[in-house]
Motif scaffolding. Structure first.
Motif, mmCIF file in Angstrom:
data_model
loop_
_atom_site.group_PDB
_atom_site.id
_atom_site.type_symbol
_atom_site.label_atom_id
_atom_site.label_comp_id
_atom_site.label_asym_id
_atom_site.label_seq_id
_atom_site.Cartn_x
_atom_site.Cartn_y
_atom_site.Cartn_z
ATOM 1 N N GLU A 287 0.835 -1.206 0.000
ATOM 2 C CA GLU A 287 0.000 0.000 0.000
ATOM 3 C C GLU A 287 0.869 1.255 0.000
ATOM 4 O OE1 GLU A 287 -2.611 -0.131 3.299
ATOM 5 O OE2 GLU A 287 -3.752 -1.866 2.587
ATOM 6 N N GLU A 293 0.158 6.019 3.811
ATOM 7 C CA GLU A 293 -0.910 5.436 4.621
ATOM 8 C C GLU A 293 -0.502 5.488 6.088
ATOM 9 O OE1 GLU A 293 -3.852 4.012 4.167
ATOM 10 O OE2 GLU A 293 -4.012 4.156 1.981
ATOM 11 N N GLU A 360 -0.324 9.846 8.467
ATOM 12 C CA GLU A 360 -0.180 9.946 7.014
ATOM 13 C C GLU A 360 0.651 11.156 6.596
ATOM 14 O OE1 GLU A 360 -3.087 10.428 3.085
ATOM 15 O OE2 GLU A 360 -3.928 9.895 5.027
#
Length: 369
Positions: A287, A293, A360
């Motif tokens: 990801e 993330e 983030e």
């Protein structure tokens, strides 16, 4: 961006220009550079000077010289030479200058980094020339930048400069070592820094300084990613500075990114040094390759090193691939405690209660080399 249409310039001067014979500061090359600074300022441009040379300037005060001296003696040379170097620069100017001595420890701490920025801006607002050098008299291995090429790039980013000018003892970057190959060609423009560009870098040609072409390319990579046009030019030639003032390129220019990094991400990527490592599981790693993330404790497979809240850490895969640098919300001590409690019934609740280990907005994804 060239000198003629720039707003703020950082100029890096190496030891070989300051003390070419290692017997104190000499005006041989500095006078031309000082005149260039004066002319830039008269054109309304702000200038920040990153000046190496404190050890070379002070070595003549010690019988053994710098070459075979201990680290302690080199620190003493730096302390003695720094005052001589500042006095030399002051003699050339009819406007005030200010000394700023830094270590990497200052730059990698965000609060101190912002304090440095504020000081530079205040000096420029009042027409004072900041003269910056690494604090060689007190720095240690784990706190030093090591060369003023990279220091100048960090300063250029901190100062929000639009041009970084690194004065060298060669005309710029060549496709091969010009001292060994007569057919070496000067590369006038580098749109993007790749492994091929690094492969062209040779060893330092100066016997006085600590940097070489490789460190200049590293510095160019730091600066261009912040949107700063970066030049490597020959500081020993008077014509270099005349051409710069005409808006010409007398050496090699590294073009800035079309989309520069955000300031916080640039600081994490190119200035802050990682204090430890967070090894993440495969799914989170996949990801993160696409976009930033939040990192939850449940995504962590291993903690390496010791770090505190607010430290910069490296985020990597279990196979060692470097993914990102990030500011951690929790210490390694707490994260290791959670790992040790993994088999207890309370662990899942603990992980939920502490929130993201990295937020983030505090992640800077590293570019692939």
């Amino acid at each position: 961006m060239n000198i003629s249409n720039s707003r703020r310039i950082v100029i890096k001067i190496g030891s070989a220009l300051i003390a070419p014979d290692q017997d104190g500061c000499r005006a041989r090359y500095l006078l031309t550079i000082a005149q260039f600074i004066v002319r830039c300022r008269s054109m309304g441009k702000e200038v920040v000077l990153v000046s190496s040379g404190s050890v070379a300037a002070g070595s003549h005060l010690f019988p053994q010289g710098a070459k075979n001296s201990s680290v302690v003696l080199k620190k003493a040379m730096a302390a003695a030479g720094q005052t001589e170097m500042m006095a030399t620069w002051d003699r050339f100017f009819d406007f005030p200058s200010a000394q700023i001595l830094l270590t990497h420890g200052d730059l990698r701490d965000l609060e101190r980094y912002n304090s440095i920025r504020e000081t530079i801006f205040a000096l420029l607002d009042h027409g004072i020339l900041p003269i910056i050098n690494e604090n060689d008299a007190v720095t240690t291995d784990d706190l030093k930048v090591g060369d003023n090429d990279n220091l100048s790039a960090m300063v250029a980013a901190a100062a929000d400069a639009d041009v970084l000018l690194m004065c060298s003892d060669v005309d710029g970057l060549y496709d091969k070592n010009p001292n060994l190959h007569e057919d070496a060609k000067l590369i006038q423009q580098v749109p993007e820094i790749s492994e091929d560009i690094y492969a062209m870098a040779g060893c330092a040609t100066s016997q006085v300084g600590t940097g070489g072409m490789k460190t200049k390319i590293e510095a160019a990579e730091k600066a261009t990613s912040h949107g700063i046009s970066t030049y490597i030019v020959n500081g020993f030639k008077d014509l270099t500075f005349e051409r710069l003032l005409r808006g010409e390129n007398p050496g090699t220019v590294f073009l800035p990114y079309d989309e520069p990094m955000h300031a916080q991400q640039h600081w994490m990527t190119h200035t802050a040094s990682e204090q430890g490592e967070i090894v993440v599981e495969h799914d989170y790693a996949e990801e993160l390759k696409d976009h930033a993330e939040p990192l939850a404790a449940s995504n962590i497979s291993q903690i390496n090193g010791e770090f505190s809240v607010g430290d910069t850490v490296l985020v990597r895969t279990e196979k060692g691939e470097r993914l990102a640098k990030a500011t951690t919300n929790y210490s390694s001590c707490l994260l290791n405690f959670l790992a040790e409690q993994e088999q207890t019934s309370d662990n899942g609740q603990l992980q939920q209660n502490i929130g993201p280990v990295v937020s983030e907005q505090d992640i800077a994804i590293l570019e692939k080399s």
